[in-house]
Structure formats: C-alpha cells, structure tokens
Design an enzyme around this catalytic site. Sequence first.
Site, PDB file in Angstrom:
ATOM      1  N   CYS A   1       0.809  -1.222   0.000  1.00 52.71           N
ATOM      2  CA  CYS A   1       0.000   0.000   0.000  1.00 52.71           C
ATOM      3  C   CYS A   1       0.840   1.268   0.000  1.00 52.71           C
ATOM      4  O   CYS A   1       0.307   2.357  -0.238  1.00 52.71           O
ATOM      5  CB  CYS A   1      -0.929  -0.001   1.210  1.00 52.71           C
ATOM      6  SG  CYS A   1      -1.952  -1.498   1.316  1.00 52.71           S
TER       7      CYS A   1
ATOM      8  N   ASN B   1     -10.492  -0.927  -0.463  1.00 51.89           N
ATOM      9  CA  ASN B   1      -9.037  -0.823  -0.317  1.00 51.89           C
ATOM     10  C   ASN B   1      -8.399  -1.378  -1.588  1.00 51.89           C
ATOM     11  O   ASN B   1      -8.464  -2.579  -1.848  1.00 51.89           O
ATOM     12  CB  ASN B   1      -8.598  -1.617   0.922  1.00 51.89           C
ATOM     13  CG  ASN B   1      -7.099  -1.582   1.159  1.00 51.89           C
ATOM     14  OD1 ASN B   1      -6.316  -1.298   0.266  1.00 51.89           O
ATOM     15  ND2 ASN B   1      -6.698  -1.896   2.380  1.00 51.89           N
TER      16      ASN B   1
ATOM     17  N   HIS C   1      -3.228   6.563   2.069  1.00 50.21           N
ATOM     18  CA  HIS C   1      -3.716   5.296   1.523  1.00 50.21           C
ATOM     19  C   HIS C   1      -5.131   5.069   2.026  1.00 50.21           C
ATOM     20  O   HIS C   1      -5.418   5.199   3.218  1.00 50.21           O
ATOM     21  CB  HIS C   1      -2.796   4.158   1.962  1.00 50.21           C
ATOM     22  CG  HIS C   1      -3.411   2.804   1.833  1.00 50.21           C
ATOM     23  ND1 HIS C   1      -4.019   2.351   0.676  1.00 50.21           N
ATOM     24  CD2 HIS C   1      -3.551   1.784   2.744  1.00 50.21           C
ATOM     25  CE1 HIS C   1      -4.485   1.139   0.867  1.00 50.21           C
ATOM     26  NE2 HIS C   1      -4.215   0.775   2.109  1.00 50.21           N
TER      27      HIS C   1
END
Length: 324
Positions: free
Chosen positions: A119, A276, A246
Amino acid sequence: MTETAFVSRARVTAIGSYVPERLITNEDLERLVETNNEWIVRRTGIEQRHQAAEGQSTSDLAIAAVQNLIERFPAAAHGIDAILVATSTADKPFPSVASQVQQAIGARNSFAIDLSAACAGFVSALQLANGLLLSGVYRKVLVIGAETLTKMTDYTDRSTCILFGDGAGAVLVEAAADDEVGSFLAANADTEGAGGIHVYCNDEGNIVQNGREVYKWALTVVPEGVRGLLTQAGKTLDDLDWFVPHSANLRMIEAICERLALTPEKALQSVVNNGNTSAASIPLALDAAFKEGKLQSGQLMALYGFGSGLTQSGLLLRWTMIRA
C-alpha cells in the site's frame, strides 16, 4: 524514519485512472458471509468495490488507466522514457506489468520495472521517479498503481473480504525546466519488517490481516510522518490544502485526521466507492478529486502510503497540473 535534505526535479503533469465495471456491493457480501451493509459502513465506510472481470488482469487495468491519461493529455504519450508500476498483484512473476504497459502504449526505449511495496507502493514509486529525473538520464516517468486484490481475497473470511477492490491510477512525472524547482518538497520512508506478520499473503495466495494491529501502527506512524514532511519543508499543518493517505478504511482516515487536528474534509479518499485498492488507492483518490475540480495548481498536499511490510512512504508536493 529516513529523512534527508530533499532535492526535486519532478512535476506531475498528467493523470488518469480506471476501475472495472463489475461491482461488489455490501448487499452482495451479505449473501456470502455473516455481515450486513450497516456493519460494513459503520466499521469501514465502504459502500462498494470494483472487481476485475474474468480474464482481466492487473496489466489490463494499468494499461486502461494509462490510456485514460493519454486520452485526456495526448502529448503525454510522447517521450516516456521510464515506466514504474507499483503492484502486489502482478499477472505473473515475469514479464513485469510495466513491460506490458510499455508494449501496449508503444513507449520505445523505455526503462520499465515493477515495484512491490504494497500500500506504500505508489508513493515509493513517485520517490523513485524523482530520483530517475535527478540523474539527468530520464525526462518523463510514468508512475502507475494497479491492483487486482479481489483475486487474493478469501470470500469466506468476513473480516477481510469486505475490504478489497480492484483498480488502477497513473500519473506522468516530468523533469522541471532548468530554471524551475521541482514540485516535490519533502519525502520520507520507513520499514518495520517485524510487523510483516500482521499483513501477508498466505500459502493459498490469500490476504491475511490483523486489522487491529495495523490500525494501531498506522495511527502512530502516519501522523508522525506527515508532521515530519511538513517540518522538512518548513511548513505547518495550516499550510496543507490536502491530505491524501492510503485509502485502507474510512474510519482509519478519520482517526488519523483527528490525531493530526485536520478536518476530515481535507482528506482525499477512494475507499468509499472502491474499497481498499492498495497501491492504486492514492492515485484513484487524486484522480477523483481532479475530475471534481477540487485540485488547483499551487495547492500543497501530503501523500502517505502505509501497509504490509510494515512499510510507510510519504511525499509532500505542490500540485502543478491544470485541467487538460
């Protein structure tokens, strides 16, 4: 935390994105595991996520994002001499996703590599792009974050299957003119390998995550990292126009904003509509804000990636793009 005197030649000059058409709604997940829409939204803020079609790979998403960028900014297609793809879900060990992007767009004589930093990958790739430009060998670097995380998701695990989606975002990073200063103002990075046990890919190829531990870690390191970026550049939180973390979880973003004493409205996110998407989450958030007209040239923003590794990577920059 790695923090050194920062030198920049980099300017972001174009942006594009792509998400697959297929949706996974919270109602869809109710039919798979013991969960419901109210619980998912309350815990994560996620309302839907996109899923790659059968046979659609990470390289397909990356190529589509770049094609979207080029459609908006036709001049971007000319003279690309490096392609960096941040991904944890490459189609296969080799050839790289970046090499497939290179072939698809016809970027002859381009340096093309994949970068694996989960990420934190997109921000890490931006930092690497700046280094390539500083070398003087490269002038135009295409930076892409692309993931097909639904291919790694265990849809019997109610704690993780609600989180992940697929998508890709791309930016073009160009060398500033000789009489200009780059718009990247500060950077930092850090890895705590001992924390790798909290987010990993198991032997079956599925994502395993200890959400509680990752949450605790992020709420400590991200606010510290953002403050460090601002200190490097001689700026304060009052100078910050946008915070672009993120997009792991909307509630996590809200908690980080609270720790920073930032209003949540200053945070750009992609998690509500996309879930996500790991390395794709920050460019997707940037492109959504760009399309909505929120981003103005000269605005100060802090990009901050964090996740498996445990790895974090931050970048403070002045937005230099205007609408195509």
